[in-house]
Design a protein around this motif. Sequence first.
Motif, PDB file in Angstrom:
ATOM      1  N   ALA A   1       0.836  -1.207   0.000  1.00  0.00           N
ATOM      2  CA  ALA A   1       0.000   0.000   0.000  1.00  0.00           C
ATOM      3  C   ALA A   1       0.867   1.250   0.000  1.00  0.00           C
ATOM      4  O   ALA A   1       1.916   1.303   0.643  1.00  0.00           O
ATOM      5  CB  ALA A   1      -0.925  -0.005   1.212  1.00  0.00           C
ATOM      6  N   THR A   2       0.426   2.259  -0.749  1.00  0.00           N
ATOM      7  CA  THR A   2       1.087   3.565  -0.742  1.00  0.00           C
ATOM      8  C   THR A   2       0.488   4.397   0.380  1.00  0.00           C
ATOM      9  O   THR A   2      -0.698   4.731   0.354  1.00  0.00           O
ATOM     10  CB  THR A   2       0.904   4.275  -2.092  1.00  0.00           C
ATOM     11  OG1 THR A   2       1.434   3.445  -3.136  1.00  0.00           O
ATOM     12  CG2 THR A   2       1.629   5.611  -2.100  1.00  0.00           C
ATOM     13  N   LEU A   3       1.318   4.740   1.370  1.00  0.00           N
ATOM     14  CA  LEU A   3       0.826   5.366   2.597  1.00  0.00           C
ATOM     15  C   LEU A   3       1.503   6.699   2.859  1.00  0.00           C
ATOM     16  O   LEU A   3       2.637   6.935   2.431  1.00  0.00           O
ATOM     17  CB  LEU A   3       1.084   4.443   3.798  1.00  0.00           C
ATOM     18  CG  LEU A   3       0.516   3.023   3.745  1.00  0.00           C
ATOM     19  CD1 LEU A   3       0.967   2.246   4.970  1.00  0.00           C
ATOM     20  CD2 LEU A   3      -0.994   3.064   3.656  1.00  0.00           C
ATOM     21  N   ALA A   4       0.789   7.549   3.570  1.00  0.00           N
ATOM     22  CA  ALA A   4       1.354   8.766   4.138  1.00  0.00           C
ATOM     23  C   ALA A   4       1.143   8.683   5.646  1.00  0.00           C
ATOM     24  O   ALA A   4       0.004   8.646   6.118  1.00  0.00           O
ATOM     25  CB  ALA A   4       0.682  10.007   3.564  1.00  0.00           C
ATOM     26  N   VAL A   5       2.238   8.617   6.392  1.00  0.00           N
ATOM     27  CA  VAL A   5       2.185   8.368   7.833  1.00  0.00           C
ATOM     28  C   VAL A   5       2.802   9.559   8.559  1.00  0.00           C
ATOM     29  O   VAL A   5       3.830  10.096   8.132  1.00  0.00           O
ATOM     30  CB  VAL A   5       2.940   7.072   8.203  1.00  0.00           C
ATOM     31  CG1 VAL A   5       2.867   6.816   9.704  1.00  0.00           C
ATOM     32  CG2 VAL A   5       2.390   5.885   7.414  1.00  0.00           C
ATOM     33  N   LEU A   6       2.172   9.959   9.652  1.00  0.00           N
ATOM     34  CA  LEU A   6       2.732  10.969  10.546  1.00  0.00           C
ATOM     35  C   LEU A   6       3.001  10.297  11.878  1.00  0.00           C
ATOM     36  O   LEU A   6       2.078   9.877  12.579  1.00  0.00           O
ATOM     37  CB  LEU A   6       1.761  12.142  10.723  1.00  0.00           C
ATOM     38  CG  LEU A   6       2.191  13.207  11.731  1.00  0.00           C
ATOM     39  CD1 LEU A   6       3.484  13.889  11.273  1.00  0.00           C
ATOM     40  CD2 LEU A   6       1.081  14.243  11.938  1.00  0.00           C
ATOM     41  N   LEU A   7       4.279  10.177  12.251  1.00  0.00           N
ATOM     42  CA  LEU A   7       4.663   9.549  13.511  1.00  0.00           C
ATOM     43  C   LEU A   7       4.917  10.657  14.531  1.00  0.00           C
ATOM     44  O   LEU A   7       5.841  11.460  14.382  1.00  0.00           O
ATOM     45  CB  LEU A   7       5.903   8.679  13.325  1.00  0.00           C
ATOM     46  CG  LEU A   7       6.265   7.770  14.499  1.00  0.00           C
ATOM     47  CD1 LEU A   7       5.125   6.800  14.815  1.00  0.00           C
ATOM     48  CD2 LEU A   7       7.549   6.994  14.210  1.00  0.00           C
ATOM     49  N   ILE A   8       4.083  10.664  15.563  1.00  0.00           N
ATOM     50  CA  ILE A   8       4.098  11.718  16.582  1.00  0.00           C
ATOM     51  C   ILE A   8       4.785  11.180  17.841  1.00  0.00           C
ATOM     52  O   ILE A   8       4.653   9.995  18.161  1.00  0.00           O
ATOM     53  CB  ILE A   8       2.667  12.159  16.907  1.00  0.00           C
ATOM     54  CG1 ILE A   8       1.968  12.640  15.631  1.00  0.00           C
ATOM     55  CG2 ILE A   8       2.634  13.230  17.975  1.00  0.00           C
ATOM     56  CD1 ILE A   8       0.462  12.805  15.797  1.00  0.00           C
ATOM     57  N   GLY A   9       5.494  12.045  18.538  1.00  0.00           N
ATOM     58  CA  GLY A   9       6.100  11.617  19.788  1.00  0.00           C
ATOM     59  C   GLY A   9       6.928  12.714  20.407  1.00  0.00           C
ATOM     60  O   GLY A   9       7.356  13.649  19.721  1.00  0.00           O
ATOM     61  N   PRO A  10       7.180  12.623  21.713  1.00  0.00           N
ATOM     62  CA  PRO A  10       8.014  13.623  22.386  1.00  0.00           C
ATOM     63  C   PRO A  10       9.484  13.416  22.061  1.00  0.00           C
ATOM     64  O   PRO A  10       9.876  12.414  21.428  1.00  0.00           O
ATOM     65  CB  PRO A  10       7.736  13.355  23.865  1.00  0.00           C
ATOM     66  CG  PRO A  10       7.429  11.893  23.915  1.00  0.00           C
ATOM     67  CD  PRO A  10       6.714  11.575  22.636  1.00  0.00           C
ATOM     68  N   ALA A  11      10.304  14.353  22.457  1.00  0.00           N
ATOM     69  CA  ALA A  11      11.746  14.188  22.300  1.00  0.00           C
ATOM     70  C   ALA A  11      12.201  12.963  23.087  1.00  0.00           C
ATOM     71  O   ALA A  11      11.830  12.784  24.245  1.00  0.00           O
ATOM     72  CB  ALA A  11      12.464  15.439  22.809  1.00  0.00           C
ATOM     73  N   GLY A  12      12.985  12.100  22.450  1.00  0.00           N
ATOM     74  CA  GLY A  12      13.461  10.890  23.104  1.00  0.00           C
ATOM     75  C   GLY A  12      12.559   9.695  22.917  1.00  0.00           C
ATOM     76  O   GLY A  12      12.859   8.608  23.429  1.00  0.00           O
ATOM     77  N   ALA A  13      11.449   9.834  22.172  1.00  0.00           N
ATOM     78  CA  ALA A  13      10.561   8.686  21.957  1.00  0.00           C
ATOM     79  C   ALA A  13      11.128   7.708  20.941  1.00  0.00           C
ATOM     80  O   ALA A  13      10.682   6.562  20.870  1.00  0.00           O
ATOM     81  CB  ALA A  13       9.179   9.171  21.489  1.00  0.00           C
ATOM     82  N   GLY A  14      12.112   8.140  20.154  1.00  0.00           N
ATOM     83  CA  GLY A  14      12.691   7.270  19.131  1.00  0.00           C
ATOM     84  C   GLY A  14      11.949   7.327  17.810  1.00  0.00           C
ATOM     85  O   GLY A  14      12.132   6.446  16.969  1.00  0.00           O
ATOM     86  N   LYS A  15      11.147   8.361  17.603  1.00  0.00           N
ATOM     87  CA  LYS A  15      10.302   8.398  16.400  1.00  0.00           C
ATOM     88  C   LYS A  15      11.129   8.507  15.120  1.00  0.00           C
ATOM     89  O   LYS A  15      10.783   7.888  14.100  1.00  0.00           O
ATOM     90  CB  LYS A  15       9.290   9.536  16.485  1.00  0.00           C
ATOM     91  CG  LYS A  15       9.860  10.915  16.730  1.00  0.00           C
ATOM     92  CD  LYS A  15       8.753  11.925  16.931  1.00  0.00           C
ATOM     93  CE  LYS A  15       9.313  13.322  17.167  1.00  0.00           C
ATOM     94  NZ  LYS A  15      10.120  13.382  18.433  1.00  0.00           N
TER      95      LYS A  15
END
Length: 272
Positions: free
Chosen positions: A89-103
């Motif tokens: 699948a062709t996806l558009a993903v937004l990975l959210i997280g605080p500093a240090g989450a490893g995103k």
Amino acid sequence: MPQPPQAPQPPQAPQPSRGPQPPAVPPSPPAPQSATAPRPPAAPRPPAAPQYPTAPPPPRADPTGAVPLPPPVAPLAPPVEHGAGTGAATLAVLLIGPAGAGKTTVARHWAQRRRVPTAHISLDDVREWVCSGFADPQSGWNEHSEAQYRLARRTCGFAARNFLANGISCIVDDAVFPDRPVVGLGGWKRHVGPGLLPVVLLPGLEVVLERNAKRSGNRRLSDEEVAAIHGRMAGWYGSGLPIIDNSTYDVETTARVLDDVLARAIASPPSW
């Protein structure tokens, strides 16, 4: 009565004798021209100008920014073994997280191990494209840092749309706050599109403090800032967005869980 004598006639000159005349011969008709009769040589023509190959006309601009891409010349890296997952699948993903989450690390790893071409876009990296005059949010959130953040987000959104228009998936990582409209989800939805799939990466506070201590430069924050950001990120609970607590996961496991979460989001997109 006797006739008077006639005067003698003068002798006539003898007529030249004409021999037998040949019969009149009609003029012969002109000889027909033979089809194979040689023709006079034509006048020499001037040499033709040399012909050069002309360049093909440039392709018409595509409003979506689509550019035809050649097929890959080498096979892609083997995918992570985690069931069907997101597949091709062709996806558009937004990975959210605080500093240090490893995103950032997780996003890059997930993009590298997919079965199909996938790009990783880090908002922090794009913000730091501004070298002279960089407005560091750690020095205080003001109109300059906010303007550069908005500019970086639009730049990321434009890049994401270009990748998607060419069939390349993309994953963007950013520290999006649930209670701050300036850095909220609405801007990402406008710049990338309504098909954007947001996922929150939220490990425990002790984990992000430990990871933040290993950073250097302007990527390292004070413990107080890390704790404040982490506390505000807790507002994503109850938002309806999928949340991954990767406190006890390594990068490989987190990427596998992320792929499974995205597969479920494809089947039932979150409302946001």
